[in-house]
Every structure is written in structure tokens, then in C-alpha cells.
Motif scaffolding. Structure first.
Motif, PDB file in Angstrom:
ATOM      1  N   GLU A 204     -10.790   4.270   2.481  1.00  0.00           N
ATOM      2  CA  GLU A 204     -10.720   5.609   2.182  1.00  0.00           C
ATOM      3  C   GLU A 204     -10.906   6.298   3.426  1.00  0.00           C
ATOM      4  O   GLU A 204     -12.194   6.608   3.868  1.00  0.00           O
ATOM      5  CB  GLU A 204     -11.751   6.276   1.233  1.00  0.00           C
ATOM      6  CG  GLU A 204     -11.703   7.637   0.990  1.00  0.00           C
ATOM      7  CD  GLU A 204     -10.048   8.116   0.901  1.00  0.00           C
ATOM      8  OE1 GLU A 204      -9.618   8.751   2.073  1.00  0.00           O
ATOM      9  OE2 GLU A 204      -9.400   7.995  -0.175  1.00  0.00           O
ATOM     10  N   ASN A 205      -9.841   6.317   4.292  1.00  0.00           N
ATOM     11  CA  ASN A 205      -9.934   6.722   5.945  1.00  0.00           C
ATOM     12  C   ASN A 205      -9.946   7.996   6.306  1.00  0.00           C
ATOM     13  O   ASN A 205     -10.250   8.449   7.228  1.00  0.00           O
ATOM     14  CB  ASN A 205      -8.857   5.805   6.551  1.00  0.00           C
ATOM     15  CG  ASN A 205      -7.534   6.057   5.922  1.00  0.00           C
ATOM     16  OD1 ASN A 205      -7.338   6.170   4.928  1.00  0.00           O
ATOM     17  ND2 ASN A 205      -6.455   6.098   7.004  1.00  0.00           N
ATOM     18  N   PHE A 206      -9.461   9.013   5.486  1.00  0.00           N
ATOM     19  CA  PHE A 206      -9.137  10.211   5.958  1.00  0.00           C
ATOM     20  C   PHE A 206     -10.517  10.891   6.273  1.00  0.00           C
ATOM     21  O   PHE A 206     -10.295  11.933   7.219  1.00  0.00           O
ATOM     22  CB  PHE A 206      -8.575  11.190   4.814  1.00  0.00           C
ATOM     23  CG  PHE A 206      -6.903  10.992   4.985  1.00  0.00           C
ATOM     24  CD1 PHE A 206      -6.326   9.844   5.204  1.00  0.00           C
ATOM     25  CD2 PHE A 206      -6.050  12.076   4.761  1.00  0.00           C
ATOM     26  CE1 PHE A 206      -4.887   9.887   5.357  1.00  0.00           C
ATOM     27  CE2 PHE A 206      -4.792  12.178   4.843  1.00  0.00           C
ATOM     28  CZ  PHE A 206      -4.037  10.999   5.169  1.00  0.00           C
TER      29      PHE A 206
ATOM     30  N   PRO B 234       8.883   3.725  -0.154  1.00  0.00           N
ATOM     31  CA  PRO B 234       9.949   3.984  -1.285  1.00  0.00           C
ATOM     32  C   PRO B 234       9.023   4.085  -2.661  1.00  0.00           C
ATOM     33  O   PRO B 234       9.707   4.888  -3.388  1.00  0.00           O
ATOM     34  CB  PRO B 234      10.932   2.986  -1.134  1.00  0.00           C
ATOM     35  CG  PRO B 234      10.619   2.337   0.018  1.00  0.00           C
ATOM     36  CD  PRO B 234       9.265   2.684   0.437  1.00  0.00           C
ATOM     37  N   TYR B 235       8.046   3.248  -2.782  1.00  0.00           N
ATOM     38  CA  TYR B 235       7.480   3.661  -4.388  1.00  0.00           C
ATOM     39  C   TYR B 235       6.816   4.671  -4.544  1.00  0.00           C
ATOM     40  O   TYR B 235       6.425   5.118  -5.708  1.00  0.00           O
ATOM     41  CB  TYR B 235       6.271   2.407  -4.492  1.00  0.00           C
ATOM     42  CG  TYR B 235       5.109   2.473  -3.207  1.00  0.00           C
ATOM     43  CD1 TYR B 235       3.982   3.380  -3.322  1.00  0.00           C
ATOM     44  CD2 TYR B 235       5.602   1.763  -2.069  1.00  0.00           C
ATOM     45  CE1 TYR B 235       3.190   3.372  -2.408  1.00  0.00           C
ATOM     46  CE2 TYR B 235       4.323   1.943  -1.086  1.00  0.00           C
ATOM     47  CZ  TYR B 235       3.302   2.766  -1.322  1.00  0.00           C
ATOM     48  OH  TYR B 235       2.553   2.797  -0.211  1.00  0.00           O
ATOM     49  N   LEU B 236       6.706   5.679  -3.468  1.00  0.00           N
ATOM     50  CA  LEU B 236       6.192   7.018  -3.743  1.00  0.00           C
ATOM     51  C   LEU B 236       7.065   7.815  -4.464  1.00  0.00           C
ATOM     52  O   LEU B 236       6.692   8.906  -5.163  1.00  0.00           O
ATOM     53  CB  LEU B 236       5.591   7.727  -2.403  1.00  0.00           C
ATOM     54  CG  LEU B 236       4.678   7.183  -1.466  1.00  0.00           C
ATOM     55  CD1 LEU B 236       4.388   7.856  -0.424  1.00  0.00           C
ATOM     56  CD2 LEU B 236       3.197   7.000  -2.646  1.00  0.00           C
TER      57      LEU B 236
ATOM     58  N   CYS C 105      -1.479 -13.018   4.543  1.00  0.00           N
ATOM     59  CA  CYS C 105      -0.906 -13.109   3.316  1.00  0.00           C
ATOM     60  C   CYS C 105       0.138 -12.192   2.729  1.00  0.00           C
ATOM     61  O   CYS C 105      -0.243 -11.241   2.603  1.00  0.00           O
ATOM     62  CB  CYS C 105      -1.794 -13.738   2.068  1.00  0.00           C
ATOM     63  SG  CYS C 105      -1.266 -14.100   0.725  1.00  0.00           S
ATOM     64  N   ASP C 106       1.253 -12.820   2.226  1.00  0.00           N
ATOM     65  CA  ASP C 106       2.002 -11.793   1.539  1.00  0.00           C
ATOM     66  C   ASP C 106       3.018 -12.695   0.702  1.00  0.00           C
ATOM     67  O   ASP C 106       3.371 -13.673   1.028  1.00  0.00           O
ATOM     68  CB  ASP C 106       2.979 -10.879   2.518  1.00  0.00           C
ATOM     69  CG  ASP C 106       3.431  -9.575   1.690  1.00  0.00           C
ATOM     70  OD1 ASP C 106       3.120  -8.487   2.102  1.00  0.00           O
ATOM     71  OD2 ASP C 106       4.510  -9.790   0.815  1.00  0.00           O
ATOM     72  N   ARG C 107       3.397 -12.038  -0.644  1.00  0.00           N
ATOM     73  CA  ARG C 107       4.204 -12.718  -1.570  1.00  0.00           C
ATOM     74  C   ARG C 107       5.582 -13.127  -1.016  1.00  0.00           C
ATOM     75  O   ARG C 107       6.160 -14.155  -1.026  1.00  0.00           O
ATOM     76  CB  ARG C 107       4.251 -12.100  -2.824  1.00  0.00           C
ATOM     77  CG  ARG C 107       2.927 -12.054  -3.519  1.00  0.00           C
ATOM     78  CD  ARG C 107       3.246 -11.723  -4.907  1.00  0.00           C
ATOM     79  NE  ARG C 107       3.641 -10.294  -5.076  1.00  0.00           N
ATOM     80  CZ  ARG C 107       3.159  -9.406  -5.925  1.00  0.00           C
ATOM     81  NH1 ARG C 107       2.321  -9.843  -6.800  1.00  0.00           N
ATOM     82  NH2 ARG C 107       3.514  -8.146  -5.845  1.00  0.00           N
TER      83      ARG C 107
HETATM   84  P1  NAD Z   1       4.029  -1.913   0.816  1.00  0.00           P
HETATM   85  O1  NAD Z   1       4.576  -2.213  -0.441  1.00  0.00           O
HETATM   86  O2  NAD Z   1       4.617  -1.704   2.234  1.00  0.00           O
HETATM   87  O3  NAD Z   1       3.052  -3.417   1.224  1.00  0.00           O
HETATM   88  C1  NAD Z   1       2.564  -4.044   0.344  1.00  0.00           C
HETATM   89  C2  NAD Z   1       2.638  -5.465   0.345  1.00  0.00           C
HETATM   90  O4  NAD Z   1       1.802  -6.059  -0.559  1.00  0.00           O
HETATM   91  C3  NAD Z   1       3.860  -5.972   0.246  1.00  0.00           C
HETATM   92  O5  NAD Z   1       4.620  -6.670   1.220  1.00  0.00           O
HETATM   93  C4  NAD Z   1       3.775  -6.894  -1.107  1.00  0.00           C
HETATM   94  O6  NAD Z   1       4.859  -7.888  -1.144  1.00  0.00           O
HETATM   95  C5  NAD Z   1       2.362  -7.371  -0.783  1.00  0.00           C
HETATM   96  N1  NAD Z   1       1.669  -7.904  -1.991  1.00  0.00           N
HETATM   97  C6  NAD Z   1       1.645  -7.218  -3.140  1.00  0.00           C
HETATM   98  N2  NAD Z   1       0.882  -7.864  -4.273  1.00  0.00           N
HETATM   99  C7  NAD Z   1       0.555  -9.242  -3.558  1.00  0.00           C
HETATM  100  C8  NAD Z   1      -0.436 -10.349  -3.838  1.00  0.00           C
HETATM  101  N3  NAD Z   1      -0.815 -10.218  -5.062  1.00  0.00           N
HETATM  102  N4  NAD Z   1      -0.411 -11.080  -2.590  1.00  0.00           N
HETATM  103  C9  NAD Z   1       0.176 -11.046  -1.624  1.00  0.00           C
HETATM  104  N5  NAD Z   1       0.782  -9.774  -1.236  1.00  0.00           N
HETATM  105  C10 NAD Z   1       0.987  -8.928  -2.001  1.00  0.00           C
HETATM  106  O7  NAD Z   1       2.807  -0.994   0.659  1.00  0.00           O
HETATM  107  P2  NAD Z   1       2.148  -0.048   1.829  1.00  0.00           P
HETATM  108  O8  NAD Z   1       3.106   1.216   1.805  1.00  0.00           O
HETATM  109  O9  NAD Z   1       1.476  -1.015   3.062  1.00  0.00           O
HETATM  110  O10 NAD Z   1       0.785   0.537   0.785  1.00  0.00           O
HETATM  111  C11 NAD Z   1      -0.058  -0.658   0.667  1.00  0.00           C
HETATM  112  C12 NAD Z   1      -1.332   0.237   0.130  1.00  0.00           C
HETATM  113  O11 NAD Z   1      -1.968   1.164   1.555  1.00  0.00           O
HETATM  114  C13 NAD Z   1      -1.023   1.181  -0.804  1.00  0.00           C
HETATM  115  O12 NAD Z   1      -2.271   1.403  -1.854  1.00  0.00           O
HETATM  116  C14 NAD Z   1      -1.085   2.534  -0.036  1.00  0.00           C
HETATM  117  O13 NAD Z   1      -1.551   3.755  -1.045  1.00  0.00           O
HETATM  118  C15 NAD Z   1      -2.060   2.539   1.051  1.00  0.00           C
HETATM  119  N6  NAD Z   1      -1.725   3.299   2.216  1.00  0.00           N
HETATM  120  C16 NAD Z   1      -2.910   3.750   2.770  1.00  0.00           C
HETATM  121  C17 NAD Z   1      -2.615   4.758   3.540  1.00  0.00           C
HETATM  122  C18 NAD Z   1      -4.022   5.171   4.173  1.00  0.00           C
HETATM  123  O14 NAD Z   1      -4.195   6.191   5.264  1.00  0.00           O
HETATM  124  N7  NAD Z   1      -5.137   4.702   3.959  1.00  0.00           N
HETATM  125  C19 NAD Z   1      -1.527   4.999   4.238  1.00  0.00           C
HETATM  126  C20 NAD Z   1      -0.349   4.356   3.635  1.00  0.00           C
HETATM  127  C21 NAD Z   1      -0.461   3.677   2.442  1.00  0.00           C
END
Ligand code: NAD
Ligand code: 89Y
Length: 338
Positions: free
Chosen positions: A120-122, A161-163, A32-34
Motif C-alpha cells: 500500500e504505497n501511496f 486493461p483489466y481496469l 515467476c509468472d504463469r
Molecule cells: P498484470 O496483469 O500486468 O500482471 C499480473 C501478472 O501476474 C500477469 O503477468 C499474470 O500472468 C501473473 N499471474 C497471475 N496469477 C499468477 C500466479 N498464480 N502465478 C504466477 N503468475 C501469476 O497486472 P498489473 O497491472 O501489474 O497489476 C498487478 C497488481 O498490482 C494489481 O493488484 C494492481 O492493482 C497492482 N498495482 C499496484 C499499483 C500501486 O501503485 N501499488 C499500481 C499498479 C498496479
């Protein structure tokens, strides 16, 4: 067979889908994605049904768990929705924007009698895991000092980019992992003090942070993170370690070299495998995605709480919150009871 669904089909979720494909007895039946284009693309790539509304997906599918891979602002409503539907939950880091949200999510999944794991994968990276196993196994005796360090100039803003635009950056995004590794190595934390600053003028939040931790067992650690460090070789995304114990020292050096020094020195190559779907330099993180997801499945099967459960993650998240408060107020903060 466990049926799962992925919520959020962005940058990092693709790794999670590859990870699930490598785990036996789990099918991700729906995503699912918005953003419908992202939902469709991921569904097609991995052979799942696509939705744009999480509630509609949960109502239509027969699920055991959801894997939430959205950014932090949506975590609480999605976790509470899944708990309300009686599902087990995995939620990406950072788990929450506030401690109140984090406690509420842990309570919601507890009330449903289900498992909640934070992605929390690290601490699950195989090189870091080898160091944790050695320290916990007493290889260097009782640890009294640790340095857990992540310094890089890698362009993380291109993929995420949000970073560059969020108010908070390195402590909440990356420091959270490095603080969690410090906890995994040296135990829970009593006090923290921190400094933070922005070096790169093109971003909004802090890209450098240095934190001093006092652990419950008496050890001290320095956790330092930077995305403003230009150096060769570039070590992204390696976490480097230096742990002193009363019997010897352990280091995880650049290039995944684990060194344990007692009377003599033992050097092990703990480089992660390059999984078929992985890409350097991310392969270290990508392998840990599959490992943590396998851990979740093992915990479900065996009825035990994940090591990186929601409850456990409250203690890591408290360090993030306290680090920001300490950097702001120039204070040293006691995090017990947070
Ligand atoms: P992203 O913005 O690329 O993807 C997030 C997606 O979620 C978007 O496509 C958005 O449309 C969707 N979304 C948001 N709210 C929603 C909702 N209510 N219902 C359905 N879809 C929804 O972000 P990303 O870079 O993939 O990061 C996602 C998360 O993963 C962040 O919290 C980030 O910190 C984390 N992350 C973790 C690691 C790790 O190693 N653990 C690495 C990178 C990112
Ligand atoms: O979002 C971050 C994470 O969790 O690991 C590395 C990262 O992708 C960039 O700092």
C-alpha cells in the motif's frame, strides 16, 4: 543478504524489480509468472532465474520472502502457499476480494510467525509523507477536517486493461490508496458513506466515487476520486490534500506544493526525485515503491511490524467494502469490528 522472489511479472512488477535493485542487501534470485514469456523477459532484464509455477519456485529456491505482484484473485492462494513454506510476504493491493480472504491471509502469516506487508504505497509517496509528518507532528494543531482528492482523465486502461473490464474499478483500484491516506492523516474510521457512478460508457465498473468519513478522533474527511475528470493541467498521479486543524491549515497542491498556513504561510516544494529508472508522470508512484520496499527490509531487520502490514490493511480494505455497500444501499456504515 536477504533472498527474495517475485511472483507475477506484469505491468507493475517491473517497478518493484527496479525498486529491489536500488536496495542494499536484498537479491531477487527468482521470478515467476504463469506466462513463461513474461517470466523469462523479467528474469533476463534483472538477472534472476525464471519459473512458471510458484510452488516449484518456492521449493527450489532458498528464500526469505516473496513479493506478490499478481492481481487480486490469486493473492490468497499465493500468500497461504508462502506462509506454509515459512516465508515473509509482501502482497500487492487490493489485498483481497473479501474481508474473509484478508483475515485468512493475516492469520496464515501470523501462524507462520512471519511478516506480512501489503504493498500500500501511496501513503509512502514522499510528498504525501511530508504532509503526514507535518500533521502527525502537530503543525496545524488537532485536525478536524480533511479533503483527500484524486481526479484525473489519464488513460490508465492502456497499461492495465483489466481496469476497464473488471466489475469493480475506482474504489477498489485507486480509492483504496486514497482512503488509506485519509486513515494515515486523520486516524481510523468509524463510519463511511459513499456514492459511486460510471461516467465513461466504455468501461464496466465505476470511475467516480465520493466518500464521507467520520474518524475516531472526531475529524470528518471527504475522499473523492475520479478517472472521468478532464482538466488542465492533468495531475495524474497526484493526490491533493486540504487539512484544517484548530491552529492552521495544510494543503498539498498540484505540482507537489506543500502549504502550511498559521499566522503566516510556509510553502515547500516536495516534488519527488526522478529516480534513474523512473518515468514522468509515474515517478511519484515509482519512488514510493522503493520507499515501501525499503520499509519492509527495515522492519525485517528490526523485527517490527510494517506500518502498512496485512493487519493494518484490514482497516483500509473494510472501507473499500463498506463504500461499495453504502453506494449500493444508500446507507451510512459503521466499520468498527469489520
Ligand atoms: P498484470 O496483469 O500486468 O500482471 C499480473 C501478472 O501476474 C500477469 O503477468 C499474470 O500472468 C501473473 N499471474 C497471475 N496469477 C499468477 C500466479 N498464480 N502465478 C504466477 N503468475 C501469476 O497486472 P498489473 O497491472 O501489474 O497489476 C498487478 C497488481 O498490482 C494489481 O493488484 C494492481 O492493482 C497492482 N498495482 C499496484 C499499483 C500501486 O501503485 N501499488 C499500481 C499498479 C498496479
Ligand atoms: O492500479 C492503480 C494503482 O494502484 O495506482 C494507480 C493505478 O495504476 C491506476 O489507477
Amino acid at each position: 543478504m536477504l533472498n527474495g522472489a517475485l511472483i507475477g511479472c506484469g505491468f507493475f512488477a517491473q517497478n518493484q524489480m527496479h525498486g529491489w535493485a536500488g536496495i542494499d542487501d536484498v537479491t531477487i534470485t527468482a521470478v515467476c509468472d504463469r506466462d513463461s514469456a513474461k517470466a523469462e523477459a523479467t528474469a533476463t532484464r534483472f538477472g534472476a532465474r525464471a519459473y512458471t509455477d510458484a510452488a516449484a519456485m518456492i521449493a527450489a529456491e532458498r528464500l526469505d520472502f516473496v513479493d506478490i505482484a499478481t492481481t487480486v484473485a490469486s493473492h490468497r492462494p499465493l500468500v497461504e502457499m508462502a506462509a506454509g513454506a515459512g516465508l515473509h510476504v509482501i502482497c500487492q493491493k487490493p489485498f483481497a476480494e473479501t474481508m474473509a480472504d484478508a483475515h485468512a491471509m493475516v492469520a496464515a502469516v501470523d501462524e507462520a510467525g512471519k511478516l506480512l506487508m501489503v504493498h500500500e504505497n501511496f501513503r509512502w509517496q514522499s510528498a504525501v509523507r511530508a504532509a503526514i509528518a507535518a500533521v502527525r507532528g502537530g503543525a496545524i494543531g488537532t485536525p478536524f477536517f480533511g479533503r483527500v482528492t484524486f481526479r484525473s482523465g489519464y488513460d490508465v486502461y492502456a497499461g492495465q486493461p483489466y481496469l476497464a473490464t473488471d466489475e469493480r474499478f475506482i474504489i477498489q483500484d485507486l480509492g483504496i490508496h486514497i482512503l488509506d491516506i485519509a486513515r494515515a492523516l486523520l486516524g481510523d474510521v468509524v463510519t463511511i458513506s459513499a456514492t459511486a457512478r460510471r461516467v465513461n460508457p466504455k468501461i464496466r465498473g465505476e470511475d467516480v466515487a465520493t466518500m464521507l468519513l467520520e474518524h475516531e478522533g472526531g475529524a470528518t474527511s471527504v475522499v473523492d476520486c475520479s478517472y472521468a475528470t478532464r482538466r488542465t493541467p492533468e495531475t495524474f498521479p497526484e493526490t491533493l490534500l486540504e487539512i484544517d486543524g484548530d491552529l492552521g491549515t495544510l494543503r498539498l497542491d498540484a505540482g507537489y506544493r506543500l502549504v502550511i498556513q498559521l499566522e503566516g504561510e510556509v510553502i515547500r516544494d516536495v516534488a519527488p526525485p526522478l529516480l534513474a529508472w523512473a518515468e514522468r508522470p509515474w515517478h511519484n508512484i515509482q519512488e514510493s515503491v522503493q520507499i515501501i520496499q525499503q520499509h519492509f527490509v527495515d522492519c525485517l531487520r528490526e523485527g517490527r511490524e510494517p506500518e502498512t502490514s496485512g493487519r493494518d490493511n484490514l482497516k483500509t480494505l473494510a472501507l473499500v467494502e463498506a463504500a461499495y455497500a453504502s453506494a449500493r444501499d444508500r446507507s451510512r456504515i459503521d466499520v468498527r469490528g469489520w
